[in-house]
Write a protein that holds these residues in place. Structure first.
Motif, PDB file in Angstrom:
ATOM      1  N   SER A 109       0.975  -1.335   0.252  1.00 20.98           N
ATOM      2  CA  SER A 109      -0.122  -0.029  -0.098  1.00 20.98           C
ATOM      3  C   SER A 109       1.230   1.258  -0.292  1.00 20.98           C
ATOM      4  N   GLY A 110       1.151   1.598  -0.905  1.00 18.95           N
ATOM      5  CA  GLY A 110       1.097   3.460  -1.131  1.00 18.95           C
ATOM      6  C   GLY A 110       0.772   4.656  -0.408  1.00 18.95           C
ATOM      7  N   ASN A 111       1.156   5.575   0.054  1.00 18.98           N
ATOM      8  CA  ASN A 111       1.139   6.918   0.655  1.00 18.98           C
ATOM      9  C   ASN A 111       0.219   7.481  -0.132  1.00 18.98           C
ATOM     10  N   LYS A 112      -0.053   7.348  -1.331  1.00 16.04           N
ATOM     11  CA  LYS A 112      -0.509   8.690  -1.846  1.00 16.04           C
ATOM     12  C   LYS A 112      -0.160   7.774  -3.246  1.00 16.04           C
ATOM     13  N   PRO A 113      -1.510   8.511  -4.357  1.00 12.26           N
ATOM     14  CA  PRO A 113      -0.967   8.063  -6.368  1.00 12.26           C
ATOM     15  C   PRO A 113      -0.843   8.927  -6.641  1.00 12.26           C
ATOM     16  N   GLU A 114       0.491   9.943  -6.384  1.00 15.42           N
ATOM     17  CA  GLU A 114       0.996  10.783  -7.310  1.00 15.42           C
ATOM     18  C   GLU A 114       2.379  11.121  -6.702  1.00 15.42           C
ATOM     19  N   PHE A 115       3.914  10.886  -7.526  1.00 14.91           N
ATOM     20  CA  PHE A 115       4.860  11.816  -6.637  1.00 14.91           C
ATOM     21  C   PHE A 115       5.756  12.348  -7.530  1.00 14.91           C
ATOM     22  N   PHE A 116       6.098  13.850  -7.153  1.00 12.35           N
ATOM     23  CA  PHE A 116       6.809  14.307  -8.190  1.00 12.35           C
ATOM     24  C   PHE A 116       8.560  13.334  -7.860  1.00 12.35           C
ATOM     25  N   GLN A 117       8.747  13.785  -9.419  1.00 10.79           N
ATOM     26  CA  GLN A 117      10.111  12.404  -9.402  1.00 10.79           C
ATOM     27  C   GLN A 117      11.373  13.078  -8.581  1.00 10.79           C
ATOM     28  N   GLY A 118      11.875  12.513  -8.187  1.00 11.94           N
ATOM     29  CA  GLY A 118      13.227  13.274  -7.412  1.00 11.94           C
ATOM     30  C   GLY A 118      13.021  12.871  -5.811  1.00 11.94           C
ATOM     31  N   THR A 119      10.912  13.213  -5.871  1.00 12.46           N
ATOM     32  CA  THR A 119      10.379  12.922  -3.783  1.00 12.46           C
ATOM     33  C   THR A 119      10.889  11.848  -3.279  1.00 12.46           C
ATOM     34  N   SER A 120      10.220  11.607  -2.168  1.00 18.57           N
ATOM     35  CA  SER A 120      10.343  10.202  -1.559  1.00 18.57           C
ATOM     36  C   SER A 120       9.213   9.500  -1.896  1.00 18.57           C
ATOM     37  N   ILE A 121       9.098   8.227  -1.599  1.00 17.39           N
ATOM     38  CA  ILE A 121       7.901   7.160  -2.210  1.00 17.39           C
ATOM     39  C   ILE A 121       7.526   6.058  -0.681  1.00 17.39           C
ATOM     40  N   ASP A 122       6.694   5.900  -0.282  1.00 19.08           N
ATOM     41  CA  ASP A 122       6.729   5.456   0.537  1.00 19.08           C
ATOM     42  C   ASP A 122       5.272   3.823   0.369  1.00 19.08           C
ATOM     43  N   PHE A 123       5.508   2.816   1.149  1.00 18.59           N
ATOM     44  CA  PHE A 123       4.764   1.956   0.428  1.00 18.59           C
ATOM     45  C   PHE A 123       5.530   1.205   2.261  1.00 18.59           C
ATOM     46  N   MET A 124       3.707   0.281   2.227  1.00 20.81           N
ATOM     47  CA  MET A 124       3.723  -0.378   4.092  1.00 20.81           C
ATOM     48  C   MET A 124       3.350  -1.852   3.208  1.00 20.81           C
ATOM     49  N   LEU A 125       4.244  -2.971   3.513  1.00 15.89           N
ATOM     50  CA  LEU A 125       4.244  -4.346   3.224  1.00 15.89           C
ATOM     51  C   LEU A 125       3.622  -5.164   4.722  1.00 15.89           C
ATOM     52  N   PRO A 126       2.135  -6.111   4.439  1.00 10.80           N
ATOM     53  CA  PRO A 126       1.696  -6.381   5.854  1.00 10.80           C
ATOM     54  C   PRO A 126       1.986  -7.592   6.295  1.00 10.80           C
ATOM     55  N   LYS A 127       3.854  -7.302   6.327  1.00 13.85           N
ATOM     56  CA  LYS A 127       5.068  -8.708   7.099  1.00 13.85           C
ATOM     57  C   LYS A 127       6.078  -7.585   7.385  1.00 13.85           C
ATOM     58  N   VAL A 128       6.435  -9.255   8.136  1.00 16.20           N
ATOM     59  CA  VAL A 128       8.120  -8.305   8.766  1.00 16.20           C
ATOM     60  C   VAL A 128       9.148  -8.862   7.731  1.00 16.20           C
ATOM     61  N   LEU A 129       9.875  -8.286   6.908  1.00 19.36           N
ATOM     62  CA  LEU A 129      10.816  -9.098   6.579  1.00 19.36           C
ATOM     63  C   LEU A 129      11.277  -9.488   6.335  1.00 19.36           C
ATOM     64  N   ASN A 130      11.883 -11.093   6.787  1.00 24.24           N
ATOM     65  CA  ASN A 130      12.701 -12.158   6.936  1.00 24.24           C
ATOM     66  C   ASN A 130      14.164 -12.818   5.901  1.00 24.24           C
ATOM     67  N   GLU A 131      13.649 -12.080   4.625  1.00 28.76           N
ATOM     68  CA  GLU A 131      14.909 -11.972   3.728  1.00 28.76           C
ATOM     69  C   GLU A 131      14.667 -11.270   3.217  1.00 28.76           C
ATOM     70  N   PRO A 132      15.933 -11.326   2.169  1.00 24.99           N
ATOM     71  CA  PRO A 132      16.220 -10.246   1.228  1.00 24.99           C
ATOM     72  C   PRO A 132      15.452 -10.312   0.442  1.00 24.99           C
ATOM     73  N   VAL A 133      15.256  -8.744  -0.436  1.00 17.64           N
ATOM     74  CA  VAL A 133      14.260  -9.139  -1.643  1.00 17.64           C
ATOM     75  C   VAL A 133      14.890  -8.099  -2.312  1.00 17.64           C
ATOM     76  N   ASN A 134      13.966  -8.453  -3.801  1.00 15.73           N
ATOM     77  CA  ASN A 134      14.895  -6.733  -4.799  1.00 15.73           C
ATOM     78  C   ASN A 134      13.045  -6.166  -4.948  1.00 15.73           C
ATOM     79  N   SER A 135      14.029  -4.431  -4.964  1.00 22.41           N
ATOM     80  CA  SER A 135      12.628  -3.695  -5.290  1.00 22.41           C
ATOM     81  C   SER A 135      12.495  -3.608  -6.563  1.00 22.41           C
ATOM     82  N   GLN A 136      11.722  -4.019  -7.430  1.00 25.52           N
ATOM     83  CA  GLN A 136      11.784  -3.940  -9.461  1.00 25.52           C
ATOM     84  C   GLN A 136       9.851  -2.580  -9.387  1.00 25.52           C
ATOM     85  N   PHE A 137      10.899  -1.663 -10.200  1.00 19.03           N
ATOM     86  CA  PHE A 137       9.846  -0.517 -10.371  1.00 19.03           C
ATOM     87  C   PHE A 137       9.601  -0.661 -11.946  1.00 19.03           C
ATOM     88  N   LEU A 138       8.453  -1.796 -12.165  1.00 15.92           N
ATOM     89  CA  LEU A 138       7.739  -1.516 -14.179  1.00 15.92           C
ATOM     90  C   LEU A 138       6.798  -0.396 -14.043  1.00 15.92           C
TER      91      LEU A 138
END
Length: 698
Positions: free
Chosen positions: A502-531
């Motif tokens: 879940s993102g904190n808002k639907p639009e962001f300006f390039q160069g700003t920060s963007i937040d997401f909430m994952l409904p679990k604790v990450l106990n393993e490494p992940v790759n983040s891919q923006f499609l």
């Protein structure tokens, strides 16, 4: 086998398929993880694309089968006779047919191009049916005009009909290229109609010959024609495709025997009986340039892809002097030669500069038999993967791949599919495999699997084509069947396993920060891919911050590395590339340069000083440091005042640029201070503030 990392993905600007994205390890062409037949008791005419979504694989083409294999589900729309266009939706593990629909009338309906954009599917083709849209509501009433017309259809991803229309004149017309961009549908194809609707055309007259090409723009909201022009010469111009580059220039690609198409680049000439032609249009629909590509015989382009200001053009050629480049992987035509010339065609691949002025790299691909390249993918490092069909027993393969030997007799009218990866300069092959049974196969399209595998789809006449246990359809259905196969044995998880981000808002300006909430604790490494949903290119970005609390994980990313556009964020497990979580789509807006003026004090006294702080905001430091601005004072009557500049800030600032002015001899009153951009003729006002000069205290 080369263990170099490959990257694949799917670009749907039109019906060609630029693949760029997630890492695929070196064994991606060594293991057949899943494989199924797909088809009915009739012949499957064509496969025109394959698209892999978050929870399904979409396959699209044309068929004469009234049902697709042993399906127990009813289609969204029934088969209507002759040949119909179809879209089938399979599970990622190829074990289930999730849904399908037909698009057609009572006569011949043929699919040529397929594009997925956001939540919709766009299909183009041609038809001889006068009841193609019977019972379907369209935003623009239309009817069959000639013997055959082009058509386009818009579907939702759940295969419901949204819109559609015929497109043509009094003769034969097709839609064979399609791009969707900014609520506009761009189409191209071939036409024999001298009365095709033209609007604001650069070339409003039909140019003669058996066929002309055309270029037309529609509003997606109303289906009104915004622009339409013929393109062609006095000969026959055919099989038009369309691509768009990052600057919104359009490239029309076709085959022609016309030597008089306008605006040919300097030094370029038509050589053979049938050459490939590439025509470039500006975003404003101006014809910029034309280039022929070919040799002393005939060529046919399958399609083209535009990436990073390079045009990748591929297909088949009979020419012995096709423009290959020095040091290319294959510099000589491989087809069997007799005293009468070449007996079979080779595949070809060339890269062309965006201004069409030069061929950068070019190679043949083929052996003694018939060979053709049908699809292409390009990774972020420039590796080029192609697929197609070969009848050559000496077609090049590499060690460690799935199949190194052709499965049918060379030259017997049968052949195998192939998948081959080139270096960016087309000088070497890193991996190459065959795929097939004892009869005919033809790979048409490739797509990325969400766990990193590579899907391929095509046609087969082989009852012994390799399929896997528990596949949707393990039995050959007769005639010409379709197949869908997945290289790499990684298990494809289902949509129920994918967690929401879940993102904190639907639009962001390039160069700003963007937040997401994952409904679990990450106990393993992940790759983040923006499609990037407009181009289907993946961008890898590591989070700048990860906070775990109450069984959830907050991930924060900087968006400076993301181009403007619509995206989804996907998290993949590093250990096996399984998709873990996916966000809803969100928009990155172009960088917002914010300039602010602040004052050390909003009031000052005459014969004192006033400090004006310039805050450059995002991405503005360089511009301000280059002195392309000025600060101006105006009194309440609007008269320009020029207070003396006491101090200039150093170049080592981090946040603010403090400028100190003298208020000597200034009258009391309210003054307006403006920050102006002097790099522009109009000297645009970037920011403004007010200051008051007050009486001295007694």
């Amino acid at each position: 086998m080369n263990n170099r990392i490959l990257y694949f993905g799917i670009s749907l600007l039109m019906g060609s398929f630029l693949l760029v994205a997630i890492p695929v390890q070196g064994a991606e062409l060594s293991t057949l993880g899943a494989s199924t037949f797909l088809g009915g008791t009739g012949n499957e005419i064509s496969v025109k694309d394959i698209f892999v979504d978050i929870d399904a694989v979409y396959v699209f083409g044309s068929t004469e089968s009234a049902t697709l294999s042993n399906a127990i589900i009813a289609p969204k729309r029934n088969f209507n006779g002759g040949s119909d266009v179809f879209v089938a939706k399979l599970s990622l593990d190829l074990k289930q047919l999730l849904g399908y629909t037909y698009i057609g009338g009572s006569d011949i309906d043929t699919a040529t191009v397929f594009v997925v954009k956001d939540t919709n599917i766009y299909i183009g083709g041609y038809t001889t049916s006068n009841n193609l849209f019977s019972g379907l509501a369209t935003s623009k009433s239309s009817a069959l005009q000639g013997y055959s017309d082009g058509f386009f259809v818009v579907l939702s991803k759940n295969l419901n009909f949204i819109d559609g229309r015929y497109w043509g004149g009094s003769d034969q017309d097709t839609i064979s290229g399609l791009v969707v961009d900014n609520q506009t549908l761009y189409i191209t194809g071939e036409t024999g109609s001298s009365d095709l609707l033209m609007k604001n055309a650069e070339y409003p007259q039909y140019n003669g010959g058996f066929r002309d090409l055309y270029f037309t723009r529609f509003s997606l909201a109303t289906q009104d024609v915004l622009y339409s022009t013929y393109i062609g010469g006095t000969g026959s111009d055919r099989f038009s495709m369309i691509q768009i580059d990052s600057n919104k220039n359009f490239y029309i690609i076709g085959d022609t025997n016309s030597a008089d198409i306008p605006k040919i680049v300097s030094g370029n000439i038509k050589k053979g009986g049938q050459d490939i032609v590439v025509v470039k249009f500006s975003p404003e629909n101006l014809h910029l340039s034309t280039r022929y590509v070919g040799g002393n015989d005939s060529e046919m382009a399958t399609n083209a892809v535009v990436q990073n200001s390079i045009i990748y053009l591929f297909g088949g050629t009979m020419s012995t002097d096709f423009p290959v480049t020095s040091g290319a992987y294959q510099t000589a035509h491989g087809g069997f030669q007799t005293g009468y010339g070449i007996f079979d065609q080779d595949g070809f691949l060339v890269t062309i500069s965006a201004d069409l002025s030069q061929i950068m790299y070019g190679t043949y691909l083929g052996g003694w038999g018939f060979d053709a390249i049908n699809d292409i993918v390009i990774d972020t490092s420039g590796l080029v993967t192609v697929s197609g069909f070969t009848q050559s027993f000496n077609f090049p393969t590499t060690l460690g791949v799935y199949d190194t030997s052709i499965n049918s007799a060379s030259g017997s009218g049968t052949g195998d599919a192939f998948i081959t990866t080139f270096s960016a300069d087309l000088k070497t092959i890193s991996v190459s495999t065959l795929l097939g049974g004892s009869n005919y196969e033809h790979v048409l399209y490739l797509a990325l699997g969400k766990s990193g595998g590579v899907y391929v789809a095509g046609l087969t006449e082989s009852a012994d084509f390799p399929v896997t246990v528990s596949a949707f359809d393990m039995s050959y259905n007769g005639g010409v069947d379709m197949f869908v196969s997945l290289f790499d044995g990684s298990v494809q998880n289902t949509s129920e396993d994918v967690l929401p981000l879940s993102g904190n808002k639907p639009e962001f300006f390039q160069g700003t920060s963007i937040d997401f909430m994952l409904p679990k604790v990450l106990n393993e490494p992940v790759n983040s891919q923006f499609l990037h949903l407009d181009t289907n290119i993946y961008v890898s970005l590591a989070p700048t911050l990860m906070l775990e609390s109450a069984g959830k994980t907050k991930l924060v990313y900087g968006t400076g590395g993301l181009e403007p556009g619509v995206y989804r964020l996907r998290l993949y497990k590093k250990n096996d590339a399984t998709l873990l979580a996916e966000s809803e789509q969100f928009t990155i807006l172009p960088q917002k340069i914010v300039y602010l003026l602040s004052l050390a004090s909003s009031t000052v006294y005459p014969n004192s000083t006033a400090t004006v702080n310039v805050y450059p905001g995002l991405y503005a430091f360089d511009k301000l440091q280059n002195g392309q601005f000025k600060i101006q004072w105006y009194n309440s009557s609007g008269k320009l005042i020029t207070p003396g500049l006491v101090s200039i800030p150093s170049k080592s600032f981090t946040i603010l640029l403090p400028y100190t002015f003298s208020t000597a001899n200034m009258d009391t009153g309210v003054y307006t201070i403006q920050l102006r951009d002097v790099s522009q003729r109009a000297q645009k006002v970037l920011a403004t503030t007010k200051i008051t000069v007050v009486n001295l205290r007694k």
